[in-house]
Design a protein around this motif. Sequence first.
Motif, PDB file in Angstrom:
ATOM      1  N   ASN A 259      41.361  33.539  68.104  1.00 47.96           N
ATOM      2  CA  ASN A 259      41.753  34.653  67.248  1.00 47.96           C
ATOM      3  C   ASN A 259      41.096  34.550  65.878  1.00 47.96           C
ATOM      4  OD1 ASN A 259      43.309  35.724  69.245  1.00 47.96           O
ATOM      5  ND2 ASN A 259      45.263  34.922  68.472  1.00 47.96           N
ATOM      6  N   ASP A 260      41.046  33.308  65.329  1.00 45.48           N
ATOM      7  CA  ASP A 260      40.389  33.097  64.029  1.00 45.48           C
ATOM      8  C   ASP A 260      38.909  33.447  64.121  1.00 45.48           C
ATOM      9  OD1 ASP A 260      42.774  32.304  63.063  1.00 45.48           O
ATOM     10  OD2 ASP A 260      42.376  30.154  63.205  1.00 45.48           O
ATOM     11  N   LYS A 261      38.263  33.031  65.220  1.00 47.12           N
ATOM     12  CA  LYS A 261      36.835  33.307  65.377  1.00 47.12           C
ATOM     13  C   LYS A 261      36.580  34.807  65.503  1.00 47.12           C
ATOM     14  CE  LYS A 261      32.787  31.743  67.988  1.00 47.12           C
ATOM     15  NZ  LYS A 261      32.326  30.882  69.097  1.00 47.12           N
ATOM     16  N   GLU A 262      37.418  35.475  66.279  1.00 39.64           N
ATOM     17  CA  GLU A 262      37.265  36.924  66.430  1.00 39.64           C
ATOM     18  C   GLU A 262      37.481  37.632  65.095  1.00 39.64           C
ATOM     19  OE1 GLU A 262      39.946  38.092  69.435  1.00 39.64           O
ATOM     20  OE2 GLU A 262      38.797  37.233  71.090  1.00 39.64           O
ATOM     21  N   GLU A 263      38.465  37.140  64.332  1.00 40.34           N
ATOM     22  CA  GLU A 263      38.732  37.756  63.032  1.00 40.34           C
ATOM     23  C   GLU A 263      37.536  37.583  62.098  1.00 40.34           C
ATOM     24  OE1 GLU A 263      40.634  39.945  60.254  1.00 40.34           O
ATOM     25  OE2 GLU A 263      41.245  39.598  62.339  1.00 40.34           O
ATOM     26  N   ALA A 264      36.895  36.390  62.149  1.00 40.56           N
ATOM     27  CA  ALA A 264      35.713  36.159  61.318  1.00 40.56           C
ATOM     28  C   ALA A 264      34.570  37.086  61.728  1.00 40.56           C
ATOM     29  CB  ALA A 264      35.281  34.700  61.423  1.00 40.56           C
ATOM     30  N   GLU A 265      34.385  37.258  63.040  1.00 37.86           N
ATOM     31  CA  GLU A 265      33.337  38.161  63.512  1.00 37.86           C
ATOM     32  C   GLU A 265      33.612  39.597  63.073  1.00 37.86           C
ATOM     33  OE1 GLU A 265      33.210  37.619  67.685  1.00 37.86           O
ATOM     34  OE2 GLU A 265      32.184  35.671  67.600  1.00 37.86           O
ATOM     35  N   LYS A 266      34.886  39.998  63.150  1.00 37.98           N
ATOM     36  CA  LYS A 266      35.232  41.354  62.712  1.00 37.98           C
ATOM     37  C   LYS A 266      34.982  41.526  61.219  1.00 37.98           C
ATOM     38  CE  LYS A 266      38.807  42.159  66.233  1.00 37.98           C
ATOM     39  NZ  LYS A 266      40.259  42.370  66.472  1.00 37.98           N
ATOM     40  N   LYS A 267      35.294  40.467  60.457  1.00 42.06           N
ATOM     41  CA  LYS A 267      35.076  40.532  59.021  1.00 42.06           C
ATOM     42  C   LYS A 267      33.596  40.672  58.698  1.00 42.06           C
ATOM     43  CE  LYS A 267      36.056  38.077  54.725  1.00 42.06           C
ATOM     44  NZ  LYS A 267      36.645  36.847  54.134  1.00 42.06           N
ATOM     45  N   ARG A 268      32.735  39.891  59.406  1.00 37.68           N
ATOM     46  CA  ARG A 268      31.283  40.002  59.192  1.00 37.68           C
ATOM     47  C   ARG A 268      30.792  41.401  59.566  1.00 37.68           C
ATOM     48  NH1 ARG A 268      31.237  34.622  61.205  1.00 37.68           N
ATOM     49  NH2 ARG A 268      30.749  35.350  63.299  1.00 37.68           N
ATOM     50  N   ALA A 269      31.346  41.943  60.668  1.00 37.08           N
ATOM     51  CA  ALA A 269      30.928  43.286  61.081  1.00 37.08           C
ATOM     52  C   ALA A 269      31.322  44.329  60.034  1.00 37.08           C
ATOM     53  CB  ALA A 269      31.561  43.630  62.436  1.00 37.08           C
ATOM     54  N   ARG A 270      32.544  44.158  59.464  1.00 41.28           N
ATOM     55  CA  ARG A 270      32.969  45.104  58.428  1.00 41.28           C
ATOM     56  C   ARG A 270      32.087  44.997  57.191  1.00 41.28           C
ATOM     57  NH1 ARG A 270      38.185  43.310  60.079  1.00 41.28           N
ATOM     58  NH2 ARG A 270      38.271  41.902  58.284  1.00 41.28           N
ATOM     59  N   GLU A 271      31.749  43.776  56.808  1.00 35.68           N
ATOM     60  CA  GLU A 271      30.895  43.603  55.633  1.00 35.68           C
ATOM     61  C   GLU A 271      29.507  44.181  55.866  1.00 35.68           C
ATOM     62  OE1 GLU A 271      30.930  39.473  54.857  1.00 35.68           O
ATOM     63  OE2 GLU A 271      32.896  39.483  53.865  1.00 35.68           O
TER      64      GLU A 271
END
Length: 580
Positions: A259-271
């Motif tokens: 979940n943490d890894k997916e959240e980081a990927e989502k954050k990078r995608a948003r940025e």
Amino acid sequence: AEQDCRGIARKRMDVDEQTPATAEDAPEDAGLHSGDVPEQSEASGEGEDSSGDAEASSTSPEEGVPPPPLEPPPSPPVSSDENDDDLELEPEPGSSPDELLLVAMNSKEEGNNAFQVGDFSSATKNYRKGVNQLKKLNEGNTGDDQVKQLLITLHTNLSMVLIKQGKNKYARDAASKAIEIDPSHVKALYRRGVAFRAMGDVDAAKTDLKKAYKLDPSNTAVKKELVGIKKTLEEMKKREKANLQKAFSSKGGSSLLYNDKEEAEKKRAREKEAETKRKEEELKKRKQMWEDECVRRMNSDPKEEVISFEDWDKERKEAEKKEEEKRKKEKREEEKRKEELRRKAREAERANTENNDNESDDELTPEELASLRGYKKTSDGRTTSYFNNELGEKEKELIGSIEPKRIDATPSPNSAADTVSAASKVGSVWNQSGTTWEEKDTTEWCKSTLRKCLLDTTTAYYSTTSADRTYVAIVKKVKDMTGDASVALAGGKKRYIYDFHLGLDFEITDDDNNVVASSSLKLPDINSTTTAEEELEVDICAWTSSPGDVETDASECRKALVMDVRKSVVKFVELFNAEF
């Protein structure tokens, strides 16, 4: 009086009337024939069974106890470990050992009777009263066997009643006191094990119950409690295993790590999406500006030639570049002007100090001397006051030579280290007091030390956009260093004077030691007037090697490097002050 105490207890606890809880309607304690019934002491005349874990009947702690009254007092509710309001009654002063023993036995019997009718509060009070009667008879565990056996019985019965009330911490302490008297007492070990388990300390409970089982392998209650602990441990292991499986489950599951890894990927995608949107907005604004420029050119008189967006954007960038160069040039000129002002200020300060030192040697003109009263000329032409007594030849011969002599460079033993250290740093041997202006050039030492401090600067930055990435900024080169430094001694004080201007190149590498970006910093004003770290000016230049997709992390790493560069300059200042 006992009924009044019970009434006060009921009022304090604010409970409804309840049916008395006897040993028959209470659950049996893990297989003991009367696990919920107090044991009997040898001192009472009844005695325990041959195993040391004797039990009374299921209805009464002793034979001959009358049946419970028709309207027994209500049973108090289960309490917690936080408060224990039972009174600890002390023995009557001056009582003999036989009287104390008799009171203790009566207290035990009263406690048994109260337990039978479910009055746990009264039972607790009577057991404690009995314990308090016998404390002094067994100080240091030196009492006779009758006292010890009765104390053990009272402690184990008290522990059982406290367990019934949910006061597990006090139940553990009561059982521990019985074990202090007899470490091999099975029932005391069993009671403490039950209390430990109720408190959640499974390991301690297991230790006590195992010891009790070794002493009495046939004890059913102990074996049943050990089986319960085994099941508890198995359930704990199952829960831990389930938690680990949950933490390391597949990506499609509910894994906390994934979940943490997916959240980081989502954050990078948003940025990345936000960066793309920002660039699109900037492009849209530039095109709007280009369209406005085209309209202006077409409406101008005479008309100007309309150019393409690419040509217009190129002209805009060139104009911005020229403006940036102009701003830098003005800044350099301003820095030169400030440096010139500082140089003049230093020269003026030196001249002022020298003038102050030479004021005493100023000569007065004859007109000035004539206008002053109380002054005179000596034989050697000096101007002095009339109070100054000039020595004659006879006096000089008696006194001897008073001409200044060179001081021996070898100091006295008491101050050798201090004198040599001071002379080697700034002041000369003849100027250890520092009253005369003296200045030492330290430019080369300061340049070398400052360069070393800056080259040792390394900054690590842990990425916020990628959880497993780390970037390191390293200063590779110190360039264009100009300026000077010195230490001045005047008025008994040291003054550290320095003024440097320099630039430095740095690189940012990733975990694979690949250079992801490089750039330069400029420190235009490192001087002795800037004492605080935050006051030090650091100019950030454009990227010489663009960071590309990791621009956000590279920029944050660069900011961290700027802070560490300021700290390195402060370190240089500290070394400078310590060296001279």
